[in-house]
Motif scaffolding. Structure first.
Motif, short mmCIF file in Angstrom:
data_model
loop_
_atom_site.label_atom_id
_atom_site.label_comp_id
_atom_site.label_asym_id
_atom_site.label_seq_id
_atom_site.Cartn_x
_atom_site.Cartn_y
_atom_site.Cartn_z
N CYS A 114 -1.75 10.61 -2.06
CA CYS A 114 -1.14 9.47 -2.75
C CYS A 114 -0.49 9.88 -4.07
O CYS A 114 -1.10 10.56 -4.90
CB CYS A 114 -2.22 8.41 -3.00
SG CYS A 114 -1.56 6.94 -3.79
N CYS A 127 -11.09 6.72 -2.15
CA CYS A 127 -10.01 6.28 -1.26
C CYS A 127 -9.66 7.41 -0.29
O CYS A 127 -9.48 8.56 -0.70
CB CYS A 127 -8.78 5.91 -2.10
SG CYS A 127 -7.32 5.62 -1.07
N HIS A 154 0.13 7.90 -6.44
CA HIS A 154 -0.33 7.01 -7.52
C HIS A 154 -1.82 7.18 -7.81
O HIS A 154 -2.42 6.33 -8.45
CB HIS A 154 -0.05 5.55 -7.14
CG HIS A 154 1.37 5.30 -6.80
ND1 HIS A 154 2.33 5.05 -7.74
CD2 HIS A 154 2.01 5.31 -5.61
CE1 HIS A 154 3.50 4.89 -7.15
NE2 HIS A 154 3.34 5.05 -5.86
N CYS A 168 -6.42 -1.07 -1.96
CA CYS A 168 -5.88 -0.10 -2.92
C CYS A 168 -6.25 -0.55 -4.33
O CYS A 168 -6.09 -1.73 -4.68
CB CYS A 168 -4.35 -0.03 -2.78
SG CYS A 168 -3.57 0.98 -4.04
N HIS A 169 -6.70 0.40 -5.17
CA HIS A 169 -7.09 0.05 -6.54
C HIS A 169 -5.92 -0.43 -7.40
O HIS A 169 -6.14 -1.06 -8.43
CB HIS A 169 -7.77 1.25 -7.22
CG HIS A 169 -9.14 1.52 -6.67
ND1 HIS A 169 -10.11 0.56 -6.59
CD2 HIS A 169 -9.70 2.66 -6.17
CE1 HIS A 169 -11.21 1.07 -6.06
NE2 HIS A 169 -10.98 2.34 -5.80
N LEU A 170 -4.69 -0.15 -6.98
CA LEU A 170 -3.55 -0.65 -7.75
C LEU A 170 -3.52 -2.18 -7.76
O LEU A 170 -2.88 -2.79 -8.62
CB LEU A 170 -2.23 -0.15 -7.14
CG LEU A 170 -1.94 1.34 -7.28
CD1 LEU A 170 -0.73 1.71 -6.46
CD2 LEU A 170 -1.70 1.69 -8.75
N HIS A 190 0.83 -1.21 0.00
CA HIS A 190 0.00 0.00 0.00
C HIS A 190 0.87 1.27 0.00
O HIS A 190 1.84 1.36 0.74
CB HIS A 190 -0.91 -0.01 1.23
CG HIS A 190 -2.05 0.94 1.11
ND1 HIS A 190 -1.93 2.30 1.27
CD2 HIS A 190 -3.36 0.73 0.80
CE1 HIS A 190 -3.10 2.88 1.09
NE2 HIS A 190 -3.99 1.95 0.80
N PRO A 191 0.50 2.25 -0.85
CA PRO A 191 1.29 3.50 -0.90
C PRO A 191 1.44 4.17 0.48
O PRO A 191 2.47 4.77 0.76
CB PRO A 191 0.48 4.39 -1.86
CG PRO A 191 -0.22 3.43 -2.75
CD PRO A 191 -0.57 2.24 -1.88
N ALA A 212 -6.37 9.26 -0.97
CA ALA A 212 -6.18 9.80 -2.32
C ALA A 212 -5.49 11.17 -2.35
O ALA A 212 -4.63 11.41 -3.19
CB ALA A 212 -7.54 9.88 -3.03
N CYS A 220 -9.79 6.22 -8.04
CA CYS A 220 -9.54 6.34 -6.60
C CYS A 220 -10.44 7.38 -5.97
O CYS A 220 -10.83 7.27 -4.81
CB CYS A 220 -8.09 6.70 -6.33
SG CYS A 220 -6.91 5.59 -7.12
FE1 SF4 Z 1 -3.47 5.62 -3.93
FE2 SF4 Z 1 -5.62 4.99 -5.38
FE3 SF4 Z 1 -4.40 3.15 -3.94
FE4 SF4 Z 1 -5.80 5.07 -2.77
S1 SF4 Z 1 -6.59 3.48 -4.10
S2 SF4 Z 1 -3.82 4.32 -2.14
S3 SF4 Z 1 -5.34 6.78 -4.09
S4 SF4 Z 1 -3.55 4.24 -5.67
#
Ligand code: SF4
Length: 344
Positions: free
Chosen positions: A308, A302, A310, A333-335, A265-266, A305, A315
């Motif tokens: 973040c 998120c 990314h 996380c959507h990544l 996770h970022p 967001a 998000c």
């Molecule tokens: Fe970042 Fe999107 Fe993941 Fe949230 S869902 S942590 S905004 S990449």
């Protein structure tokens, strides 16, 4: 440095022997003008017997409210556990009467806070406070409890235990007060010890001694520990498993080694950059720009967001679910959605 810290990490015991199970916990606070602060918002996790689980995140992430919810110490009003269950050895704590719950506190669940002066009573001697817990929960006579109190102070490394029993909290150093708190918390051999930032107010040497002491107690009494901290260095040295909280939700969960070596996770990645290490000695420690949004103003997407690196359009529209990416590793996380997995 992270790898150096991990060399000393305790081995991970993934036992089926579950002690605590929290499911769908929501603890909300009613604010002025009809606003609602969703301090803990659908949190689920478990702790196995003799396991140390670290709950990490910045202040405002919901970690302390999670621990106060487990102890049923949420001030009502304005706070309320609106949904979910908290089971200790299969018993739902949320269905107990206040009398039944007060027997669980200090007996099956012990708690250590950041500043022992907030939980030690300044007008009573250490001895009186220690024996009170023993007489209440173990029905000991005063003399027997006094002897047991001296024994407990010796176990937590207080050499002059007889003298300290007769002293008042203000006569002790911060490190000694924290040892006393551990002695009180462990006095009834609790199944679960909740330690909320137990070493934050202490200097580095005393911090290491207190963390070692907690781990010794865990081995000696077979206690499980829920360690609440914002300090990833402390996590590396003590935890078996880690839950990372942000905006009232768990955003990553993994065994400690996996969390440090395969961070997903970022937010966790950013948190790990805040650990000081030898190479960074002369450089400024990286901090995470921005702050956790207030719990009554969470965005619909998120919650990380705004901070973040990314962030994608999705998000901002949709709060991701906490999904399992391997049997012991979960990420929100959507990544890591099906189509985007492995982008980092
Ligand atoms: Fe970042 Fe999107 Fe993941 Fe949230 S869902 S942590 S905004 S990449």
């Amino acid at each position: 440095m992270q790898n150096q810290q991990l060399q000393n990490e305790p081995s991970i015991t993934v036992s089926e022997d579950q002690l605590l199970k929290v499911q769908g916990l929501k603890t909300y606070f009613k604010l002025a003008k009809g606003n609602v602060a969703k301090a803990v918002d659908d949190v689920s996790f478990s702790i196995n017997k003799s396991e140390t689980v670290a709950l990490v995140g910045e202040s405002g992430s919901g970690k302390s409210i999670t621990s106060l919810s487990i102890m049923r110490l949420i001030p009502n009003p304005p706070g309320e556990i609106v949904e979910g269950s908290i089971e200790l050895e299969g018993k739902n704590l949320l269905s107990l009467s206040e009398d039944e719950m007060s027997k669980i506190r200090g007996n099956k669940i012990g708690m250590i806070f950041q500043e022992p002066m907030t939980s030690l009573d300044p007008v009573f001697t250490i001895g009186n406070q220690l024996i009170e817990s023993l007489m209440k929960h173990q029905k000991m006579k005063k003399k027997e409890a006094w002897t047991k109190g001296i024994e407990l102070l010796k176990i937590v490394g207080i050499g002059s235990a007889e003298k300290v029993m007769k002293e008042y909290p203000h006569q002790l150093s911060g490190g000694m007060r924290q040892r006393v708190m551990i002695a009180i918390a462990m006095s009834n051999n609790p199944k679960l010890l909740i330690a909320d930032e137990p070493t934050t107010a202490l200097d580095v040497t005393v911090q290491a001694q207190i963390l070692n002491l907690m781990l010794e107690m865990k081995v000696k009494f077979g206690t499980s520990i829920l360690l609440i901290t914002h300090d990833m260095g402390v996590v590396a040295e003590t935890a078996d498993r880690v839950l990372v909280m942000y905006g009232g939700q768990i955003v990553e969960e993994a065994p400690v080694k996996e969390l440090f070596l395969d961070t997903k996770h970022p937010y966790t990645i950013a948190l790990l950059k805040t650990i000081p290490n030898l190479e960074m000695e002369l450089e400024r420690l990286e901090s995470i720009p921005g702050s956790v949004p207030p719990a009554h103003l969470f965005p619909k997407g998120c919650r990380f967001a705004e901070r973040c690196q990314h962030v994608m359009s999705k998000c901002k529209e949709q709060n991701p679910n906490l999904v399992e990416i391997d049997p012991y590793h979960k990420v929100r996380c959507h990544l890591y959605d099906q189509e985007g997995r492995g982008m980092m």
